[in-house]
Design an enzyme around this catalytic site. Sequence first.
Site, PDB file in Angstrom:
ATOM      1  N   ASP A 186       0.885  -1.160   0.000  1.00  0.00           N
ATOM      2  CA  ASP A 186       0.000   0.000   0.000  1.00  0.00           C
ATOM      3  C   ASP A 186       0.922   1.208   0.000  1.00  0.00           C
ATOM      4  O   ASP A 186       1.486   1.569   1.041  1.00  0.00           O
ATOM      5  CB  ASP A 186      -0.895  -0.016   1.245  1.00  0.00           C
ATOM      6  CG  ASP A 186      -1.793   1.222   1.344  1.00  0.00           C
ATOM      7  OD1 ASP A 186      -1.630   2.156   0.521  1.00  0.00           O
ATOM      8  OD2 ASP A 186      -2.636   1.268   2.253  1.00  0.00           O
ATOM      9  N   HIS A 193       1.391  11.339 -10.734  1.00  0.00           N
ATOM     10  CA  HIS A 193       0.377  12.258 -11.268  1.00  0.00           C
ATOM     11  C   HIS A 193      -1.035  11.922 -10.795  1.00  0.00           C
ATOM     12  O   HIS A 193      -1.956  12.724 -10.964  1.00  0.00           O
ATOM     13  CB  HIS A 193       0.454  12.320 -12.799  1.00  0.00           C
ATOM     14  CG  HIS A 193      -0.068  11.103 -13.512  1.00  0.00           C
ATOM     15  ND1 HIS A 193      -0.404  11.115 -14.847  1.00  0.00           N
ATOM     16  CD2 HIS A 193      -0.317   9.835 -13.101  1.00  0.00           C
ATOM     17  CE1 HIS A 193      -0.823   9.925 -15.224  1.00  0.00           C
ATOM     18  NE2 HIS A 193      -0.779   9.136 -14.182  1.00  0.00           N
TER      19      HIS A 193
END
Length: 456
Positions: free
Chosen positions: A320, A340
Amino acid sequence: MEQANISSLVSLIAGAAGKIETYYTANPAKPYVPPLSDTEPHPLDNEIYPLDVRQAVQTLEGACAQLCATLVRPNYTILNRHLNIYQTAYLSVVLRAQVADVLLDEPAGLHISEISKRCKIEEKKLARILRTLCSQHIFREVSKDTFANNRLSMLLLSSDPLSSMGWHISDEPTNKSAVHLADTLLDPEWGFSDATERSPFNYALGTPDPMFRYFEGNDNPKAAEQGARFGKAMIGWNAACDSSAIVTGYPWDKLGQGTTVNDIGGGVGHISMQLCKRYKNLNLKLQDLPERIEQAEKDIWPKDCPEAIADGRIQFKPIDIFAEKPIAHCDIYLLKNVIHLMSDEVAIKVLSNVRSVMSPTSRVLVQDYIIQSPTQSGSDDEFTLKQADPPLLPNYGVGRIRQFYTDAIMMVLLNGRERTFDDFIQIGKSVGLDLVKIWDMGESSVVEFAPAVLEK
């Protein structure tokens, strides 16, 4: 009074077109530019453009658009921009009705009555849609009311991953979310939030889940279907945008034997696999969410790259990335189209986790777009991306418009963003990373960071 430099724009167009034509005619298998009517693939269709050819394409697109914007009356141009929404709507129709599939084995074309029957869309309405797309060079009207595929419409076949990207953009969730962009930005609470769950996507669909969690489809078969379609869509996107240019655009072959490359957020390892097959000096690590890693380790890699598993050159480990640190002391940490997706706050958290496990000689490679200003920078340092020749806009204008559209997609779906050169420097410094180099990949770029040198 300054006057428009029309002849220079025309000269740029002629020079760029000649460069691209030469690229085609140098191909030994098919030494010609195929006409739009050709439905057979050309050997260069799936090749990554060399950097000079990519810049010629950007010059051609940018100069053609700038020439039209300069010469044509402004209200004419702006009205056409407003009407672009109908191209998206029409593409959605032909994708969902699978018109290109219907025409696949019909080189002479089919009459609209037969297309209508097979697609189950009213004949006259479908003809109007196809005629409009033909006028934009998508499909051909070979004779009155008889339509056929062409070089562009072949990419609308349901078997082509780019058609899945078309669905993703023209249908839910992207199109519906984009319609609510203004509503979200003007909302006094949502508009000033960078939280992933406060994006126009959440506003439009009424879900508290970020897009990727929504795509898991828990108790929502439609969302699961959209998620599966999105995975296929990204294959088409990456091919069209030369995203694999990093495989040959970075000097992997110059790295030492046994160099470890950790592909963080790499999905099932599309890029890792290309690196593994091409560069025997690299050892790869792949880290992503548990379900992606399980798919990679048990299905994709055993089938497509079993030698890497046999030789111990690939390690799979779930992560994660928002809460956990990646595998420590790798030589290269690759984040391709990952940063992004995030706001600055989240991006800094992720990069901080990476920085904390780096060795002094480790490097971080971030592959994303670098947003360039349409204003001349006046800088000629080694970090500056090439600027277009005047009078073309320095950032190539429409020639690089996809970076701005991708920035819009990030804003709409995730509250993420594409970043400027200065943005990358700032987030790097905030986590103790110094900029080493900008690698121009033709469309996207790779930002290389190293651990900051502490001042004594």
